[in-house]
Design a protein around this motif. Structure first.
Motif, PDB file in Angstrom:
ATOM      1  N   LYS B   9      11.356  25.530  45.822  1.00  0.00           N
ATOM      2  CA  LYS B   9      10.929  26.532  46.797  1.00  0.00           C
ATOM      3  C   LYS B   9       9.416  26.727  46.735  1.00  0.00           C
ATOM      4  CE  LYS B   9      12.198  30.762  48.924  1.00  0.00           C
ATOM      5  NZ  LYS B   9      12.970  31.967  48.934  1.00  0.00           N
ATOM      6  N   ILE B  10       8.902  26.781  45.506  1.00  0.00           N
ATOM      7  CA  ILE B  10       7.440  26.941  45.356  1.00  0.00           C
ATOM      8  C   ILE B  10       6.712  25.762  46.001  1.00  0.00           C
ATOM      9  CG2 ILE B  10       5.549  26.962  43.651  1.00  0.00           C
ATOM     10  CD1 ILE B  10       7.539  28.524  41.805  1.00  0.00           C
ATOM     11  N   VAL B  11       7.244  24.561  45.761  1.00  0.00           N
ATOM     12  CA  VAL B  11       6.642  23.360  46.339  1.00  0.00           C
ATOM     13  C   VAL B  11       6.665  23.443  47.859  1.00  0.00           C
ATOM     14  CG1 VAL B  11       7.032  20.884  46.700  1.00  0.00           C
ATOM     15  CG2 VAL B  11       7.050  21.833  44.382  1.00  0.00           C
ATOM     16  N   SER B  12       7.796  23.861  48.375  1.00  0.00           N
ATOM     17  CA  SER B  12       7.949  23.955  49.833  1.00  0.00           C
ATOM     18  C   SER B  12       6.933  24.954  50.428  1.00  0.00           C
ATOM     19  CB  SER B  12       9.384  24.371  50.141  1.00  0.00           C
ATOM     20  OG  SER B  12       9.481  24.700  51.481  1.00  0.00           O
ATOM     21  N   ILE B  13       6.785  26.091  49.746  1.00  0.00           N
ATOM     22  CA  ILE B  13       5.808  27.095  50.232  1.00  0.00           C
ATOM     23  C   ILE B  13       4.392  26.523  50.171  1.00  0.00           C
ATOM     24  CG2 ILE B  13       4.745  29.348  49.698  1.00  0.00           C
ATOM     25  CD1 ILE B  13       7.585  30.219  48.730  1.00  0.00           C
ATOM     26  N   ALA B  14       4.095  25.863  49.054  1.00  0.00           N
ATOM     27  CA  ALA B  14       2.745  25.286  48.902  1.00  0.00           C
ATOM     28  C   ALA B  14       2.482  24.274  49.998  1.00  0.00           C
ATOM     29  CB  ALA B  14       2.616  24.638  47.525  1.00  0.00           C
ATOM     30  N   GLU B  15       3.469  23.434  50.282  1.00  0.00           N
ATOM     31  CA  GLU B  15       3.291  22.422  51.339  1.00  0.00           C
ATOM     32  C   GLU B  15       3.010  23.091  52.680  1.00  0.00           C
ATOM     33  OE1 GLU B  15       5.937  18.701  49.643  1.00  0.00           O
ATOM     34  OE2 GLU B  15       6.842  20.083  51.099  1.00  0.00           O
ATOM     35  N   LYS B  16       3.731  24.183  52.943  1.00  0.00           N
ATOM     36  CA  LYS B  16       3.510  24.895  54.210  1.00  0.00           C
ATOM     37  C   LYS B  16       2.099  25.497  54.253  1.00  0.00           C
ATOM     38  CE  LYS B  16       8.275  25.848  55.308  1.00  0.00           C
ATOM     39  NZ  LYS B  16       9.396  26.654  54.908  1.00  0.00           N
ATOM     40  N   ILE B  17       1.660  25.992  53.099  1.00  0.00           N
ATOM     41  CA  ILE B  17       0.294  26.561  53.049  1.00  0.00           C
ATOM     42  C   ILE B  17      -0.732  25.462  53.343  1.00  0.00           C
ATOM     43  CG2 ILE B  17      -1.455  27.540  51.483  1.00  0.00           C
ATOM     44  CD1 ILE B  17       0.856  29.096  50.151  1.00  0.00           C
ATOM     45  N   PHE B  18      -0.519  24.277  52.737  1.00  0.00           N
ATOM     46  CA  PHE B  18      -1.473  23.181  52.999  1.00  0.00           C
ATOM     47  C   PHE B  18      -1.463  22.789  54.477  1.00  0.00           C
ATOM     48  CE2 PHE B  18      -1.062  22.152  48.352  1.00  0.00           C
ATOM     49  CZ  PHE B  18      -2.384  22.438  48.055  1.00  0.00           C
ATOM     50  N   LEU B  19      -0.271  22.767  55.054  1.00  0.00           N
ATOM     51  CA  LEU B  19      -0.190  22.427  56.477  1.00  0.00           C
ATOM     52  C   LEU B  19      -0.944  23.470  57.313  1.00  0.00           C
ATOM     53  CD1 LEU B  19       0.949  20.597  58.717  1.00  0.00           C
ATOM     54  CD2 LEU B  19       2.974  22.063  58.761  1.00  0.00           C
TER      55      LEU B  19
END
Lengths: 553, 312
Positions: B9-19
């Motif tokens: 979940k943390i990874v998914s949130i981070a990826e969304k932040i980068f996007l």
């Protein structure tokens, strides 16, 4: 770091088109950028190399084969600029020998820059393959284009220097190392060692690579590999060492010496001199947020902040995302090889910045001294953005490809304008996070580097200067290198009859290169010439970088 | 939630932040570089012209100019000859440094981006405003410094034209230098062979100074009559331009005499650092002589400045 794609027929087209496009973009704009200080030295070294190739022909014709590699002959052609290894200079010289002396289709300086454009194309290919094998085809195409739309990279790709070539060798060596530990194929280990010899013969930066990789491997050996069958104990340790390290000793080193004939004679003394030159390198004064960084210890933040403010925002996001990807891969990998590969990518990306950040390491100038790992983190970052976009766009893969591609095209279009603005002076680019050129000037950052920025001034100089006029080139103050001036004449940028001088008092015209530490020269020129009114100014967004003055009294 | 699911979940949130950051970066690149935002702080053409017009009309020799915007120098293109020096160091300037940059009582011109910063700089530099003139969006402040410690009876850079004699001598032979302007004595047809006003870096700070390139085997003599109440000599010297990078390490020998008696004698060392000297002048001294010699004159780009004051 797992393999995701294999090479297909379409990759010939995509990789080839990308590389050719980058090559043309760089080579066709070669005359848009003046010659930096270092180029003056390397182009002169290229003259020596071209002379050497001529002499080889003469000696062969005379049947005097022994003379070709005699100490006298080697010293005659290789002693100049001996503080740097010769591989690039050999290529610059070869290019001059073929394209200038034999075919007569390029000037000597442009023949050297042709080699740089080839290395830019090779870098584009390297990024493509890295993107393809470890990430995706869209990443493979996008990453090289984003890479070369960084104004600093675009600028350095033009220069007949070692910086983009060593960036190519640095990043490629780390990629090859990952291939070594992943595939475990002996042929890949041998290829890496051969490749590394050429890297060492290009610039000394890469001498850190085996040290960093071996220390990293030792760490993984201590915590993991030694538990594998047959790898424990004294003999097990030596057996466990990846073959590439052995090959670096038995292939890279001899090949390195083969490429550098000067080292065949008085080897120890010359190696010591070479090491001492770089070990005791002088610091170049840089302004950093209004502070002159003259003597160490230097702020740890310097290369980090410079990277942060000199990388366009989209690529900067990719850098962060790329490091995030490698870290995630490190923690996520179930096997030690995967962890080591991810760790190699992190060190490949960040070690150059860490090294310069070390307070006792001198500041050598611009970002070129630590941008060698940029391709790695940029490519991974592009993939993070791509994957993240795919997760949000819930549609067919084909439509996803179109949307994601369009998205990256939009990013590339946004970067056209800053690249046009800084096409002639990419080394002066600062991003919007500091307010661009104006913001950086206001914050008193180093404005430009290496006294090359005269392309906007030469038309006026060539038009206004009377026959045999003398031009003050400010060489003693980070201005134009006299060698670079001569090569600008050979390239047709500056009229042949104009003479360069370092004595303001005998000059008819003067070049002024702004840097905070050289501000007083502006008034020295003004007092000497009786005016502070410039004839021509080179500027971007009204920030001036250099100017041409004429004696009025 | 398992540890693995949490990290996913943390990874998914981070990826969304980068996007999101990437999207934002595209917008910011378009907005900043395409809309003119990157050039918004430049001086407009009217202000540039007005700055030049005011300086061309009001500037007198000896005045000095500071510009608040030190990177947009388009106004220089419209200046008449002789309007100099223009200092780009207003942000770092102090009342002492401004006083040192001037020769004596001349005026200071401040070219301000707007009226807003006038008060700040006037206070910081301890100035007395003589006049303010509107210049497009900017403003020109004409002022004098209130920072005065001593009365300068002779300022070498200001008064070089008032020297009684400037000459090269070798034994009995002398070669007089010809006064070509109030700021310059030409000593031969060579451009560099003169004694006159210049600016140079004195330990990193730009200062007005006297260019005085010695010649090997000869003595360069500069003689001034001393005004009354001249009691203290302050004499600073340094190698200008990049002379200190030269392979020639010969020092420049300096001797200063008061009515023929040695007051100060030193060999200016071969460094970029300024040699600063202070000496008391005997009462009723009539004349002061500066003598410069060197063993090897290649790149001896020697400059000096300083003054004589009534300070006891």
């Amino acid at each position: 770091m797992n393999f995701k794609n294999s090479f297909k027929k379409i990759d010939f087209l995509l990789a080839g088109t990308t590389a050719v496009f980058v090559f043309l973009m760089i080579f066709l704009t070669s005359d848009a950028t003046g010659f930096v200080r270092d180029e003056g030295f390397y182009m002169r070294a290229a003259d020596h190399m071209a002379d050497w190739y001529e002499s080889i022909g003469t000696n062969i014709a005379n049947g005097d084969f022994a003379k070709i590699f005699s100490k006298n002959e080697i010293d005659k052609y290789f002693n100049y600029n001996s503080e740097h290894p010769p591989f690039m200079k050999e290529l610059f010289g070869l290019s001059q020998f073929i394209f200038t002396r034999k075919l007569g289709i390029l000037s000597a300086p442009m023949s050297a820059r042709l080699v740089s454009a080839v290395f830019a194309a090779l870098t584009a290919l390297m990024i493509y393959f890295f993107g393809l094998f470890f990430f995706s085809r869209i990443t493979a195409v996008t990453a090289p284009l984003l890479f070369f739309t960084m104004p600093h990279i675009f600028f350095h790709s033009h220069l007949a220097c070692f910086d983009v070539p060593i960036l190519f060798f640095w990043s490629a060596t780390f990629i090859l190392y990952v291939l070594c530990i992943k595939t475990k194929k002996t042929s890949v280990h041998i290829l890496t060692a051969v490749f590394f010899a050429f890297a060492m013969a290009t610039k000394h930066n890469v001498l850190f690579v085996p040290i960093v990789l071996f220390v990293s491997w030792l760490f993984f050996y201590a915590f993991s590999y030694r538990r594998e069958a047959g790898k424990g104990g004294f003999t097990g340790f030596f057996k466990a060492i990846p073959k590439v390290f052995w090959f670096m000793a038995i292939i890279s080193l001899p090949l390195y010496f083969l490429i550098w004939p000067r080292m065949w004679f008085n080897t120890i003394d010359r190696l010591i001199t070479y090491a001492e030159f770089h070990g005791k390198h002088v610091n170049y004064l840089n302004y950093y947020f209004g502070k002159p960084l003259k003597n160490g210890p230097f702020p740890f933040s310097f290369p980090w902040a410079m990277t942060f403010f000199t990388t366009p925002a989209p690529q900067l996001v990719c850098f962060f995302a790329g490091i995030f990807y490698f870290c995630r891969d490190f923690f996520k990998s179930s096997d030690s090889t995967g962890k080591e590969a991810a760790f190699a990518m992190i060190t490949g990306s960040l070690f150059p910045i860490f090294l310069i950040a070390w307070p006792s390491v001198p500041i050598f100038g611009g970002i070129k001294h630590w941008f060698t790992g940029y391709p790695l983190m940029l490519t991974a970052g592009v993939f993070v953005i791509e994957e993240s976009a795919r997760k949000i766009i819930k549609t067919t893969t084909c439509k996803q490809n179109i949307i994601v591609s369009a998205f990256f095209v939009l990013a590339l279009i946004s970067l056209i304008q800053p690249n046009i603005k800084f096409a002639k002076r990419g080394a002066a680019f600062y991003n919007e996070l500091i307010g661009g050129a104006q913001g950086a000037a206001e914050a008193r950052m180093q404005r430009n580097f290496w006294g090359y920025d005269i392309i906007d001034l030469t038309a006026t100089l060539n038009k206004e200067a009377p026959q045999n006029a003398k031009l003050y080139i400010m060489s003693g103050y980070e201005g134009l290198n006299p060698n670079s001036f001569k090569f600008m004449q050979r390239a047709g940028f500056v009229r042949d009859d104009i003479k360069a001088t370092n004595t303001l008092h005998e000059a008819d015209f003067a070049l002024f290169f702004y840097e905070k530490q050289n501000e007083h020269i502006l008034n020295s020129i003004a007092y000497e010439f009786g005016t502070i009114r410039p004839l021509a100014v080179s500027s971007t967004d009204s920030v001036f970088y250099s100017a041409l003055f004429r004696r009025e009294k | 939630m398992s540890h693995c699911a949490k990290s996913e979940k943390i990874v998914s949130i981070a990826e969304k932040i980068f996007l999101a950051l990437f999207v934002l970066s595209i917008f910011s690149t378009f907005i900043f570089w395409w809309s003119g935002l990157s050039e918004k702080n430049a001086l407009d053409s009217e202000t540039d012209h007005k700055f030049a017009e005011i300086l061309n009309k009001n500037f007198k020799q000896g005045d000095i100019v500071f510009t608040e915007n030190d990177w947009d120098l388009d106004f220089l293109k419209y200046l008449d000859n002789g309007i100099l020096p223009v200092f780009l160091d207003l942000k770092n300037a102090t009342e002492q440094s401004v006083a040192r940059m001037k020769n004596s009582d001349e005026r200071v011109f401040l070219l301000m981006k707007s009226e807003k910063s006038r008060e700040f700089y006037v206070k910081k530099l301890n100035l007395k405003v003589l006049e303010t003139l509107k210049a497009g969006e900017g403003e020109v402040v004409i002022a004098e410094t209130l920072f005065k410690t001593v009365r300068k009876t002779l300022v070498f850079s200001r008064d070089i034209g008032k020297a009684k004699r400037v000459a090269f001598s070798k034994g009995e032979k002398t070669g007089e230098c010809r006064k070509v302007s109030e700021k310059k004595w030409q000593c031969s047809d060579e451009n560099w062979n003169y004694v006159g006003l210049t600016t140079a870096s004195f330990n990193g700070e730009s200062r007005q100074a006297v260019w005085a390139h010695p010649i090997a085997g000869k003595t360069l003599e500069i003689i001034f009559d001393l005004p009354e109440n001249s009691r203290t000599l302050r004499f600073n010297s340094v190698f200008a331009e990049s002379a200190y990078h030269s392979k020639n390490t010969s020092p420049v020998n300096v001797e200063i005499l008061a009515d023929g008696k040695t007051l100060l004698k030193y060999a200016n060392p071969f460094t970029s650092k300024v040699k600063e000297n202070v000496a008391k002048i005997p009462e009723n001294t009539k004349e002061i002589t500066i003598k410069l010699t060197t063993r090897d004159d290649r790149q001896r780009h020697f400059v000096f400045n300083g003054f004589i004051s009534d300070e006891l």
